[in-house]
Design a protein around this motif. Structure first.
Motif, PDB file in Angstrom:
ATOM      1  N   THR A  19       4.642   6.420   1.039  1.00 18.28           N
ATOM      2  CA  THR A  19       4.904   7.727   0.427  1.00 18.28           C
ATOM      3  C   THR A  19       5.142   8.790   1.491  1.00 18.28           C
ATOM      4  N   LEU A  20       4.331   8.769   2.547  1.00 21.01           N
ATOM      5  CA  LEU A  20       4.489   9.734   3.639  1.00 21.01           C
ATOM      6  C   LEU A  20       5.845   9.569   4.325  1.00 21.01           C
TER       7      LEU A  20
ATOM      8  N   LYS B 110       2.488  -1.917   8.371  1.00 16.33           N
ATOM      9  CA  LYS B 110       2.893  -0.775   9.189  1.00 16.33           C
ATOM     10  C   LYS B 110       3.559  -1.244  10.477  1.00 16.33           C
TER      11      LYS B 110
ATOM     12  N   ALA C 184       0.853  -1.182   0.000  1.00 15.77           N
ATOM     13  CA  ALA C 184       0.000   0.000   0.000  1.00 15.77           C
ATOM     14  C   ALA C 184       0.892   1.236   0.000  1.00 15.77           C
ATOM     15  N   ASN C 185       0.653   2.156  -0.938  1.00 13.80           N
ATOM     16  CA  ASN C 185       1.592   3.247  -1.166  1.00 13.80           C
ATOM     17  C   ASN C 185       1.451   4.423  -0.217  1.00 13.80           C
ATOM     18  N   ASP C 186       0.285   4.643   0.368  1.00 11.10           N
ATOM     19  CA  ASP C 186       0.032   5.876   1.096  1.00 11.10           C
ATOM     20  C   ASP C 186       1.021   6.129   2.230  1.00 11.10           C
ATOM     21  N   TRP C 187       1.126   5.209   3.183  1.00 11.78           N
ATOM     22  CA  TRP C 187       2.009   5.434   4.326  1.00 11.78           C
ATOM     23  C   TRP C 187       3.478   5.361   3.929  1.00 11.78           C
TER      24      TRP C 187
ATOM     25  N   TYR D 152       8.586   1.444  -5.992  1.00 16.86           N
ATOM     26  CA  TYR D 152       7.543   1.789  -6.964  1.00 16.86           C
ATOM     27  C   TYR D 152       7.826   1.236  -8.360  1.00 16.86           C
TER      28      TYR D 152
END
Length: 219
Positions: free
Chosen positions: A15-16, A94, A10-13, A155
Motif C-alpha cells: 500500500t505504501l 520485500k 501482506a498489504n502494508d508495504w 487487492y
C-alpha cells in the motif's frame, strides 16, 4: 461452491508503495500541468513529442519523475506475476521486490547510457535521441496505465491468472508497437541511417532480451 485459490500478500508495504507511485504522478501533474496533459493524450495524439523534442535526457526532471514511476509500477506488476505464479521461491517478499526494482533500474539505465554512447560514436545522435524520447515516453505512459490494473489485481478477492497473462502479453505487444510507430513517423530519417539503425536494434532491442531469456531458462 468450490473455493478459488487466491494469492495473498501482506498489504502494508505494498500500500505504501502504491501511495508513493501515485504521489510521483501527482507531482508530475502539479509541477508540469501542460506537459502532463499532453502526456496523458499520447494514446490518440503525438503532440507531446513536437513540444518536447529537445528533452531526451533522463536528467530532465519531468522525464526523471516519470521514469521513477515506471520503475516502481512495472516492478510491482512483475512482482505480482512472480508471486502469483510462484516463479521464484522466497520467504521475504520485500527483498524480492527490491531485487526486481534494482534489476529493472540497472538493466534499463545501463542500456540507456550505452545507447547514448553508441549514438555518439556512430554520429547518430539525431535519430537515436528521437527514438529514446519516443521509447521512454511511451514506456512511461504504459507504466502509468498499468498502475490501476496492478492495484486491482493486488487487492482482488478472486484469482485471475489468465487475465493477468493477457495483460502481460498486451504490455509486451505494446512495447513492440512503439518501434513500429516510430518507424512509420520517422521513415525518411531512419532511411538515412538504415544500416546503423538495424545494427542498433539488433544490439540493444533484441540481444539484451535474448540474453535475459537464456539466463532465466538456463538458471
Amino acid at each position: 461452491m468450490e473455493a478459488i485459490e487466491r494469492y495473498h500478500v501482506a498489504n502494508d508495504w505494498i500500500t505504501l508503495l502504491f501511495v508513493a507511485v501515485f504521489l510521483l504522478v501527482a507531482v508530475c501533474k502539479l509541477a508540469y500541468p501542460y506537459r502532463f496533459e499532453n502526456f496523458t493524450k499520447l494514446i490518440y495524439t503525438t503532440r507531446y513529442f513536437s513540444i518536447n523534442q529537445n528533452k531526451t535526457s533522463l536528467t530532465d526532471s519531468f522525464s526523471f519523475l516519470l521514469y521513477g514511476t515506471q520503475i516502481l509500477s512495472v516492478s510491482l506488476f512483475i512482482f505480482l506475476l512472480i508471486s502469483v505464479f510462484s516463479i521464484v521461491e522466497t520467504t521475504d517478499e520485500k527483498i524480492l521486490f527490491v531485487q526486481i526494482a534494482l534489476a529493472y533500474l540497472l538493466f534499463f539505465s545501463v542500456k540507456y547510457f550505452l545507447e547514448k554512447i553508441t549514438a555518439t560514436l556512430f554520429k547518430m545522435e539525431k535519430i537515436i535521441d528521437l527514438y529514446l524520447l519516443h521509447k521512454i515516453t511511451y514506456r512511461n505512459f504504459i507504466a502509468v496505465a498499468l498502475l490501476p490494473i496492478t492495484l486491482f489485481f493486488m487487492y482482488a478477492t478472486f484469482s485471475a491468472k489468465t487475465l493477468m497473462l493477457v495483460i502481460a502479453g498486451i504490455v509486451v505487444l505494446a512495447n513492440l508497437y512503439i518501434l513500429i510507430i516510430f518507424y512509420k513517423k520517422n521513415r525518411k530519417l531512419v532511411s538515412q541511417y538504415w544500416f546503423y539503425f538495424i545494427l542498433y536494434l539488433c544490439t540493444f532491442e533484441i540481444a539484451p532480451y535474448f540474453i535475459l531469456y537464456k539466463a532465466f531458462t538456463n538458471a
